[in-house]
Design an enzyme around this catalytic site. Structure first.
Site, PDB file in Angstrom:
ATOM      1  N   ARG B  51       0.810  -1.204   0.000  1.00  0.00           N
ATOM      2  CA  ARG B  51       0.000   0.000   0.000  1.00  0.00           C
ATOM      3  C   ARG B  51       0.856   1.272   0.000  1.00  0.00           C
ATOM      4  O   ARG B  51       0.699   2.148  -0.848  1.00  0.00           O
ATOM      5  CB  ARG B  51      -0.853  -0.047   1.258  1.00  0.00           C
ATOM      6  N   THR B  52       1.771   1.334   0.940  1.00  0.00           N
ATOM      7  CA  THR B  52       2.616   2.527   1.071  1.00  0.00           C
ATOM      8  C   THR B  52       3.528   2.676  -0.137  1.00  0.00           C
ATOM      9  O   THR B  52       3.736   3.775  -0.658  1.00  0.00           O
ATOM     10  CB  THR B  52       3.457   2.440   2.361  1.00  0.00           C
ATOM     11  N   LYS B  80      22.523 -10.591   1.760  1.00  0.00           N
ATOM     12  CA  LYS B  80      23.880 -11.142   1.845  1.00  0.00           C
ATOM     13  C   LYS B  80      24.665 -10.525   2.993  1.00  0.00           C
ATOM     14  O   LYS B  80      25.865 -10.748   3.118  1.00  0.00           O
ATOM     15  CB  LYS B  80      24.619 -10.900   0.515  1.00  0.00           C
ATOM     16  N   ARG B 101      11.366   2.082   3.823  1.00  0.00           N
ATOM     17  CA  ARG B 101      10.608   1.368   4.840  1.00  0.00           C
ATOM     18  C   ARG B 101      11.529   0.302   5.405  1.00  0.00           C
ATOM     19  O   ARG B 101      12.264  -0.349   4.648  1.00  0.00           O
ATOM     20  CB  ARG B 101       9.423   0.676   4.162  1.00  0.00           C
ATOM     21  N   HIS B 129       5.731   6.960  11.015  1.00  0.00           N
ATOM     22  CA  HIS B 129       5.255   6.822   9.633  1.00  0.00           C
ATOM     23  C   HIS B 129       4.662   8.186   9.268  1.00  0.00           C
ATOM     24  O   HIS B 129       3.457   8.348   9.141  1.00  0.00           O
ATOM     25  CB  HIS B 129       4.198   5.705   9.581  1.00  0.00           C
TER      26      HIS B 129
END
Ligand SMILES: [Zn+2]
Lengths: 153, 302
Positions: B51-52, B80, B101, B129
């Site tokens: 969504r974001t 890695k 994010r 957020h």
């Protein structure tokens, strides 16, 4: 106070610093925070010495080394009662009390296991939001580490 | 705001919030403005959030920017064992703005300190957020005509819901009165309440959703997540006690609107969707305009 301890407290340092009134059993933490483990000068210390003021105390003497306010305040978390006594030519030239700093860098671990400082190689940084109760606001995860959760890096 | 990071909602001042909301309104009227034609936006999703990510990438595309990045760190060098610092330094050599994010709290702040280009936090663990908070404010402004002196009700998980904490913080700038409806175990944390008190504002706590219906201007619903409960029976008990249905809307204020950060599970019943109070889908759309405004302001073209 017996004669030997008095001897350790005040004499035998020509130039350097005596850190007095360290709470008993926190001497090793102070040595660590001030990085005296790697100091090349003579370092003497004692723990659980009799103190009129505090019952038991610790003391550290470092030759040819002086501490600025920034360094002195680093030990506020473990030795808020400590005094830094500057010595030159066997004479006391300065006395400085520890003060709780506004920010604490690198020496305390954030209590939040999901904080980036506990996962990656990030030096911790806190703002002291309550100097009496020692509440530390993490600059990264924005959570508060309280006194009982304080662990040293 | 050119070159500024947006990591936490407190990084922006009240004036800066208002400026972003203003620019967002302009993008809502005229969404396709190719202001970032010569820009590359890095979209780094170290954990998936469709969504974001779609919202940010749509915003960047509508501005004409090129988007590079990944939607899940599973297939990248991060897997890695590359450090976040190295990834960010590398990407900041490629892109003009980083949107990120990350599952760890504080990751975006750290990234902003090692990056040579501005960083926008699109969620760091349970911490912040801020673009969600700005789009919530935009939706409040749009539906109420003002941000000042409103009665805002928060429903559901007020303890872990980071959108709630940020919005409470932000709305403390606008003389809001807070109405908090939650089960005992999911009350607003004391740090947020302290914030309200420090601003000399009021909050009231309730356990019944019906109590706030006649007074609320905004009803902000949140999802109660099962994983917040150690006892599954406790979850069963509370999960259905904060469900908003159409019949409950009787007697609400005429200007009242319902917001939800989405996705919803069952906390707003579907019969609410067609009521004039439902605003959550429009709220999600608003996210694109607000993110356009953020990208444009930080790039210095608005
Ligand atoms: Zn932290």
């Amino acid at each position: 106070m017996n004669k030997d301890q008095r001897h350790l407290n005040v004499t035998a340092i020509e130039n350097g610093t005596v850190i007095d009134h360290i709470p008993a059993n926190n001497v090793f933490k102070v040595l660590h925070i001030l990085n005296l483990e790697n100091n090349k000068n003579q370092v003497l210390f004692g723990d659980n010495l009799d103190s009129r003021k505090y019952g038991k105390k610790g003391i550290i003497k470092v030759s040819n080394t002086y501490f600025d306010a920034n360094e002195i305040n680093k030990i506020a978390l473990v030795a808020p009662t400590a005094t830094f006594i500057g010595i030159k030519n066997f004479e006391v030239v300065s006395k400085k009390q520890v003060e709780v700093p506004d920010q604490i860098k690198s020496i305390v671990k954030c209590f939040n296991p999901n904080c980036i400082t506990n996962v990656e190689n990030v030096p911790s940084l806190f703002t002291v939001v309550d100097k009496e109760q020692m509440k530390l606001l993490c600059h990264y995860c924005e959570k508060i580490t309280v006194k009982n959760n304080i662990i040293f890096v | 705001m050119k070159g500024k990071n947006l990591v936490s909602i407190t990084d922006f001042s009240k004036d800066e919030y208002l400026r972003i909301l203003n620019i967002a309104a302009d993008f809502e009227k005229n969404p396709n403005q190719k202001l970032l034609n010569d820009h590359v936006v890095a979209s780094l999703f170290f954990e998936p959030s469709t969504r974001t990510r779609l919202s940010f990438e749509t915003a960047a595309n509508r501005l004409g920017a090129r988007v590079v990045g990944f939607s899940d760190s599973g297939s990248t060098s991060v897997k890695k064992g590359e450090s976040l610092k190295d990834t960010i330094i590398m990407v900041s050599g490629y892109a003009d703005i980083i949107v990120m994010r990350h599952p760890r709290e504080g990751a975006a702040r750290w990234a902003s300190e090692v990056s040579s280009v501005p960083v926008i936090n699109a969620g760091d663990g349970a911490n912040q957020h801020p673009s969600q908070c700005l789009l919530d404010m935009y939706s409040i402004l749009q539906t109420q005509g003002t941000l000042d002196n409103l009665n805002i009700a928060f429903i559901g998980d007020l303890k872990y819901g980071r959108t709630v904490h940020s919005l409470v913080q932000a709305m403390c700038n606008f003389n809001a009165t807070f109405h908090l409806v939650s089960p005992e175990q999911l009350k607003l944390p004391s740090s947020s309440k302290m914030h309200i008190k420090n601003n000399k504002l009021e909050y009231h706590q309730y356990t019944e959703l019906a109590d706030i219906m006649p007074i609320a201007d905004i009803v902000y619903m949140t999802r109660i997540q099962q994983e917040r409960f150690s006892d599954p029976l406790e979850y069963e008990k509370v999960k259905n006690s904060y469900v908003l249905t159409k019949s409950m809307l009787e007697g609400c204020k005429p200007n009242m609107k319902i917001l939800h950060p989405l996705p919803r599970i069952n906390e707003i019943s579907e019969d609410v969707d067609e009521t004039p109070q439902a605003f959550y889908f429009k709220q999600a759309e608003n996210g694109v305009y607000v993110r356009q405004a953020l990208l444009a302001a930080i790039a210095g073209v608005k």
